[in-house]
Design a protein around this motif. Sequence first.
Motif, PDB file in Angstrom:
ATOM      1  N   MET A   1     -32.983 -22.130  53.652  1.00 24.85           N
ATOM      2  CA  MET A   1     -32.010 -23.185  53.901  1.00 24.85           C
ATOM      3  C   MET A   1     -32.672 -24.346  54.628  1.00 24.85           C
ATOM      4  SD  MET A   1     -28.281 -22.972  55.777  1.00 24.85           S
ATOM      5  CE  MET A   1     -28.879 -22.177  57.262  1.00 24.85           C
ATOM      6  N   LYS A   2     -32.437 -25.549  54.139  1.00 29.64           N
ATOM      7  CA  LYS A   2     -32.973 -26.729  54.798  1.00 29.64           C
ATOM      8  C   LYS A   2     -31.881 -27.349  55.678  1.00 29.64           C
ATOM      9  CE  LYS A   2     -35.510 -31.002  54.024  1.00 29.64           C
ATOM     10  NZ  LYS A   2     -36.184 -31.888  53.039  1.00 29.64           N
ATOM     11  N   ILE A   3     -32.172 -27.493  56.955  1.00 31.90           N
ATOM     12  CA  ILE A   3     -31.208 -28.068  57.896  1.00 31.90           C
ATOM     13  C   ILE A   3     -31.540 -29.543  58.112  1.00 31.90           C
ATOM     14  CG2 ILE A   3     -30.268 -27.982  60.231  1.00 31.90           C
ATOM     15  CD1 ILE A   3     -29.554 -25.518  58.690  1.00 31.90           C
ATOM     16  N   ILE A   4     -30.555 -30.398  57.889  1.00 31.09           N
ATOM     17  CA  ILE A   4     -30.709 -31.832  58.123  1.00 31.09           C
ATOM     18  C   ILE A   4     -29.770 -32.212  59.261  1.00 31.09           C
ATOM     19  CG2 ILE A   4     -30.471 -34.144  57.128  1.00 31.09           C
ATOM     20  CD1 ILE A   4     -30.976 -32.624  54.367  1.00 31.09           C
ATOM     21  N   LYS A   5     -30.329 -32.422  60.431  1.00 28.71           N
ATOM     22  CA  LYS A   5     -29.537 -32.697  61.636  1.00 28.71           C
ATOM     23  C   LYS A   5     -29.596 -34.176  61.998  1.00 28.71           C
ATOM     24  CE  LYS A   5     -30.482 -28.257  63.941  1.00 28.71           C
ATOM     25  NZ  LYS A   5     -31.055 -27.664  65.175  1.00 28.71           N
ATOM     26  N   LYS A   6     -28.432 -34.716  62.344  1.00 28.47           N
ATOM     27  CA  LYS A   6     -28.357 -36.077  62.865  1.00 28.47           C
ATOM     28  C   LYS A   6     -27.358 -36.113  64.017  1.00 28.47           C
ATOM     29  CE  LYS A   6     -31.290 -37.748  59.929  1.00 28.47           C
ATOM     30  NZ  LYS A   6     -32.595 -38.257  60.354  1.00 28.47           N
ATOM     31  N   ARG A   7     -27.476 -37.156  64.834  1.00 28.43           N
ATOM     32  CA  ARG A   7     -26.617 -37.246  66.015  1.00 28.43           C
ATOM     33  C   ARG A   7     -25.206 -37.730  65.696  1.00 28.43           C
ATOM     34  NH1 ARG A   7     -30.462 -39.696  70.873  1.00 28.43           N
ATOM     35  NH2 ARG A   7     -31.961 -37.953  70.923  1.00 28.43           N
ATOM     36  N   ASN A   8     -25.055 -38.443  64.592  1.00 33.55           N
ATOM     37  CA  ASN A   8     -23.722 -38.954  64.231  1.00 33.55           C
ATOM     38  C   ASN A   8     -23.576 -39.031  62.714  1.00 33.55           C
ATOM     39  OD1 ASN A   8     -24.773 -41.627  63.334  1.00 33.55           O
ATOM     40  ND2 ASN A   8     -25.245 -41.847  65.518  1.00 33.55           N
ATOM     41  N   GLU A   9     -22.365 -39.297  62.276  1.00 34.25           N
ATOM     42  CA  GLU A   9     -22.074 -39.270  60.844  1.00 34.25           C
ATOM     43  C   GLU A   9     -22.786 -40.391  60.090  1.00 34.25           C
ATOM     44  OE1 GLU A   9     -18.294 -38.824  57.773  1.00 34.25           O
ATOM     45  OE2 GLU A   9     -17.963 -39.700  59.753  1.00 34.25           O
ATOM     46  N   ILE A  10     -22.906 -41.565  60.691  1.00 30.39           N
ATOM     47  CA  ILE A  10     -23.569 -42.682  60.014  1.00 30.39           C
ATOM     48  C   ILE A  10     -25.014 -42.332  59.676  1.00 30.39           C
ATOM     49  CG2 ILE A  10     -24.386 -45.062  60.284  1.00 30.39           C
ATOM     50  CD1 ILE A  10     -21.378 -44.818  59.743  1.00 30.39           C
ATOM     51  N   ALA A  11     -25.713 -41.742  60.634  1.00 32.21           N
ATOM     52  CA  ALA A  11     -27.100 -41.338  60.401  1.00 32.21           C
ATOM     53  C   ALA A  11     -27.174 -40.257  59.325  1.00 32.21           C
ATOM     54  CB  ALA A  11     -27.725 -40.838  61.696  1.00 32.21           C
ATOM     55  N   LEU A  12     -26.192 -39.359  59.324  1.00 29.93           N
ATOM     56  CA  LEU A  12     -26.138 -38.283  58.330  1.00 29.93           C
ATOM     57  C   LEU A  12     -25.906 -38.866  56.932  1.00 29.93           C
ATOM     58  CD1 LEU A  12     -26.365 -35.183  58.772  1.00 29.93           C
ATOM     59  CD2 LEU A  12     -23.885 -35.075  58.509  1.00 29.93           C
ATOM     60  N   ILE A  13     -25.002 -39.834  56.848  1.00 28.01           N
ATOM     61  CA  ILE A  13     -24.713 -40.504  55.583  1.00 28.01           C
ATOM     62  C   ILE A  13     -25.950 -41.208  55.042  1.00 28.01           C
ATOM     63  CG2 ILE A  13     -23.472 -42.476  54.572  1.00 28.01           C
ATOM     64  CD1 ILE A  13     -21.052 -41.626  56.330  1.00 28.01           C
ATOM     65  N   ASN A  14     -26.655 -41.922  55.916  1.00 30.68           N
ATOM     66  CA  ASN A  14     -27.856 -42.643  55.491  1.00 30.68           C
ATOM     67  C   ASN A  14     -28.920 -41.697  54.946  1.00 30.68           C
ATOM     68  OD1 ASN A  14     -26.757 -45.131  56.182  1.00 30.68           O
ATOM     69  ND2 ASN A  14     -27.648 -45.124  58.238  1.00 30.68           N
ATOM     70  N   GLU A  15     -29.060 -40.542  55.579  1.00 28.84           N
ATOM     71  CA  GLU A  15     -30.038 -39.554  55.108  1.00 28.84           C
ATOM     72  C   GLU A  15     -29.628 -38.982  53.759  1.00 28.84           C
ATOM     73  OE1 GLU A  15     -33.576 -37.425  55.185  1.00 28.84           O
ATOM     74  OE2 GLU A  15     -32.891 -39.093  56.441  1.00 28.84           O
ATOM     75  N   PHE A  16     -28.347 -38.710  53.601  1.00 26.08           N
ATOM     76  CA  PHE A  16     -27.830 -38.194  52.328  1.00 26.08           C
ATOM     77  C   PHE A  16     -28.124 -39.178  51.203  1.00 26.08           C
ATOM     78  CE2 PHE A  16     -24.898 -37.557  48.930  1.00 26.08           C
ATOM     79  CZ  PHE A  16     -24.598 -36.211  48.909  1.00 26.08           C
ATOM     80  N   ILE A  17     -27.801 -40.444  51.432  1.00 29.55           N
ATOM     81  CA  ILE A  17     -27.990 -41.468  50.407  1.00 29.55           C
ATOM     82  C   ILE A  17     -29.468 -41.649  50.077  1.00 29.55           C
ATOM     83  CG2 ILE A  17     -27.749 -43.946  49.938  1.00 29.55           C
ATOM     84  CD1 ILE A  17     -25.027 -43.771  51.440  1.00 29.55           C
ATOM     85  N   LYS A  18     -30.303 -41.560  51.068  1.00 27.79           N
ATOM     86  CA  LYS A  18     -31.750 -41.639  50.855  1.00 27.79           C
ATOM     87  C   LYS A  18     -32.220 -40.541  49.902  1.00 27.79           C
ATOM     88  CE  LYS A  18     -36.113 -41.187  53.440  1.00 27.79           C
ATOM     89  NZ  LYS A  18     -36.685 -40.928  54.789  1.00 27.79           N
ATOM     90  N   ILE A  19     -31.759 -39.322  50.140  1.00 24.18           N
ATOM     91  CA  ILE A  19     -32.141 -38.186  49.295  1.00 24.18           C
ATOM     92  C   ILE A  19     -31.584 -38.352  47.884  1.00 24.18           C
ATOM     93  CG2 ILE A  19     -31.865 -35.696  48.950  1.00 24.18           C
ATOM     94  CD1 ILE A  19     -31.867 -35.428  52.033  1.00 24.18           C
ATOM     95  N   LEU A  20     -30.331 -38.795  47.779  1.00 20.26           N
ATOM     96  CA  LEU A  20     -29.707 -39.013  46.471  1.00 20.26           C
ATOM     97  C   LEU A  20     -30.486 -40.046  45.661  1.00 20.26           C
ATOM     98  CD1 LEU A  20     -27.379 -38.612  44.448  1.00 20.26           C
ATOM     99  CD2 LEU A  20     -26.107 -40.366  45.704  1.00 20.26           C
TER     100      LEU A  20
END
Length: 222
Positions: free
Chosen positions: A1-20
Amino acid sequence: MKIIKKRNEIALINEFIKILKIEAIKKKKAKKRLSFVLTGGPSPKRLYKKMVSSRIDWSNIDLFWGDERFVSKKSINSNYKLVNDCLLKKIKINKKNIFPFKTSNIEINKAAVYYKKKIQKYFKKGQIHFDIFLLGMGNDGHIASIFPNSKELKENFITKPINRKDFKRLTLSLNLINESKKIFLWLNSKTKTSIFKKFNKADKNIPVNKLKRKKLYCFLIN
């Protein structure tokens, strides 16, 4: 399992979009299409809205839904309406790239068969391997419309009607989710993250525990 941790939702969203974006570019260079299964519920709203302004090339991305309430597409309870209002209305994407469930002027059993055939046709009656399967998680650990202690946890199918007290639903199966190349679990709050961490991973009656760990990307708030 790959864990992608961020401090807030905006940072999490940006990482998701980057991967997509990376996945979509890879597919386009290989002259292939990216199959992307969407989730409903309130969790991905901000994610979908951010996608609008993220310069994603949608030309080779095909959109499916992991589950749907058996309601009109105009209903506030429709997963399709959620995605349409937050994303589809605001981006340039060919209608041929959008594969929603059919929920109007059809019986629910026939709607399940209709979507099954649509998926089979898309994969040319071969093995069904979605590229990205996005999932939210209910507080009880349910994913798509597969609920704890349900018979659907052990059944092999492509699409199936689900009877619940709140709504009749249509869902893709756990085995289909696990056959995806990448499973993205969207835990966009500290509450969701905390609930996920507290589950006894040995309890296989909780659907989220049955996701294949080697394919799972867990997006969570640290």
